[in-house]
Write a protein that holds these residues in place. Structure first.
Motif, PDB file in Angstrom:
ATOM      1  N   GLY A 186     -39.944 -53.778   1.105  1.00 22.57           N
ATOM      2  CA  GLY A 186     -39.216 -53.245   2.254  1.00 22.57           C
ATOM      3  C   GLY A 186     -39.758 -51.904   2.707  1.00 22.57           C
ATOM      4  O   GLY A 186     -39.882 -51.644   3.907  1.00 22.57           O
ATOM      5  N   MET A 187     -40.097 -51.049   1.755  1.00 24.02           N
ATOM      6  CA  MET A 187     -40.642 -49.739   2.095  1.00 24.02           C
ATOM      7  C   MET A 187     -41.961 -49.886   2.857  1.00 24.02           C
ATOM      8  O   MET A 187     -42.169 -49.255   3.897  1.00 24.02           O
ATOM      9  CB  MET A 187     -40.859 -48.898   0.840  1.00 24.02           C
ATOM     10  N   ILE A 202     -36.649 -51.490  13.584  1.00 24.01           N
ATOM     11  CA  ILE A 202     -36.490 -51.697  12.142  1.00 24.01           C
ATOM     12  C   ILE A 202     -35.453 -52.774  11.839  1.00 24.01           C
ATOM     13  O   ILE A 202     -35.580 -53.494  10.848  1.00 24.01           O
ATOM     14  CB  ILE A 202     -36.180 -50.359  11.425  1.00 24.01           C
ATOM     15  N   LEU A 203     -34.452 -52.910  12.694  1.00 23.19           N
ATOM     16  CA  LEU A 203     -33.451 -53.957  12.480  1.00 23.19           C
ATOM     17  C   LEU A 203     -34.086 -55.344  12.573  1.00 23.19           C
ATOM     18  O   LEU A 203     -33.751 -56.233  11.781  1.00 23.19           O
ATOM     19  CB  LEU A 203     -32.301 -53.822  13.483  1.00 23.19           C
ATOM     20  N   SER A 222     -31.819 -58.467  -1.358  1.00 26.10           N
ATOM     21  CA  SER A 222     -31.485 -57.877  -0.060  1.00 26.10           C
ATOM     22  C   SER A 222     -31.123 -56.400  -0.189  1.00 26.10           C
ATOM     23  O   SER A 222     -31.492 -55.584   0.661  1.00 26.10           O
ATOM     24  CB  SER A 222     -30.322 -58.642   0.585  1.00 26.10           C
ATOM     25  N   LEU A 223     -30.405 -56.056  -1.247  1.00 19.57           N
ATOM     26  CA  LEU A 223     -30.099 -54.640  -1.481  1.00 19.57           C
ATOM     27  C   LEU A 223     -31.377 -53.853  -1.741  1.00 19.57           C
ATOM     28  O   LEU A 223     -31.534 -52.727  -1.264  1.00 19.57           O
ATOM     29  CB  LEU A 223     -29.126 -54.494  -2.644  1.00 19.57           C
ATOM     30  N   GLY A 224     -32.291 -54.448  -2.499  1.00 15.14           N
ATOM     31  CA  GLY A 224     -33.583 -53.798  -2.726  1.00 15.14           C
ATOM     32  C   GLY A 224     -34.322 -53.584  -1.415  1.00 15.14           C
ATOM     33  O   GLY A 224     -34.892 -52.510  -1.177  1.00 15.14           O
ATOM     34  N   LEU A 225     -34.317 -54.599  -0.551  1.00 18.07           N
ATOM     35  CA  LEU A 225     -34.946 -54.462   0.766  1.00 18.07           C
ATOM     36  C   LEU A 225     -34.326 -53.314   1.548  1.00 18.07           C
ATOM     37  O   LEU A 225     -35.039 -52.497   2.137  1.00 18.07           O
ATOM     38  CB  LEU A 225     -34.776 -55.745   1.581  1.00 18.07           C
ATOM     39  N   ILE A 244     -35.889 -45.905   2.611  1.00 16.64           N
ATOM     40  CA  ILE A 244     -36.883 -44.929   2.134  1.00 16.64           C
ATOM     41  C   ILE A 244     -38.112 -44.949   3.035  1.00 16.64           C
ATOM     42  O   ILE A 244     -38.644 -43.898   3.404  1.00 16.64           O
ATOM     43  CB  ILE A 244     -37.255 -45.211   0.664  1.00 16.64           C
ATOM     44  N   GLY A 245     -38.565 -46.134   3.428  1.00 15.78           N
ATOM     45  CA  GLY A 245     -39.721 -46.247   4.311  1.00 15.78           C
ATOM     46  C   GLY A 245     -39.499 -45.591   5.660  1.00 15.78           C
ATOM     47  O   GLY A 245     -40.385 -44.914   6.186  1.00 15.78           O
ATOM     48  N   VAL A 246     -38.310 -45.782   6.240  1.00  9.70           N
ATOM     49  CA  VAL A 246     -37.985 -45.154   7.519  1.00  9.70           C
ATOM     50  C   VAL A 246     -37.990 -43.636   7.367  1.00  9.70           C
ATOM     51  O   VAL A 246     -38.487 -42.910   8.244  1.00  9.70           O
ATOM     52  CB  VAL A 246     -36.622 -45.670   8.044  1.00  9.70           C
TER      53      VAL A 246
END
Length: 105
Positions: free
Chosen positions: A34-35, A45-46, A80-83, A89-91
């Motif tokens: 995800g990051m 991002i959504l 999904s929570l990990g994503l 964090i990536g944003v």
């Protein structure tokens, strides 16, 4: 992404074992994914998050066709929570980098 696909749809005896709890492994793997996707995103991002949720759901569904594997809602939720954590964090990293780039002459 390829490593996650391989680990998710290969037989259970071929799944790598880091010694961490299985849920922590899942969450960390999907957080990293995800990051990276959030940092590389060139679209809202959504939309990226929805694509990644569809990818995650697809992997859980594919596990139903692998002997010895099973797709579970609980696993989907952990991934999904990990994503979500990784994308957040990536944003944040991307915003920080954009601000730092703007501060340079």
């Amino acid at each position: 992404m390829a490593i996650i696909i391989w680990a998710s749809v290969s037989s259970i005896d071929k799944r790598p074992d880091s010694g961490l709890s299985v849920n922590l492994e899942r969450e960390l793997a999907f957080a990293l994914l995800g990051m990276f996707f959030a940092i590389a995103a060139r679209m809202p991002i959504l939309i990226v998050f929805l694509y990644m949720l569809a990818f995650t759901a697809s992997l859980e569904t594919l596990q139903e066709y692998v002997p010895g594997r099973h797709g579970r809602v609980e696993d989907f939720i952990v991934k999904s929570l990990g994503l979500a954590v990784g994308m957040t964090i990536g944003v944040m990293i991307k915003a920080w980098a954009d601000r730092a780039r703007g501060a340079l002459p």
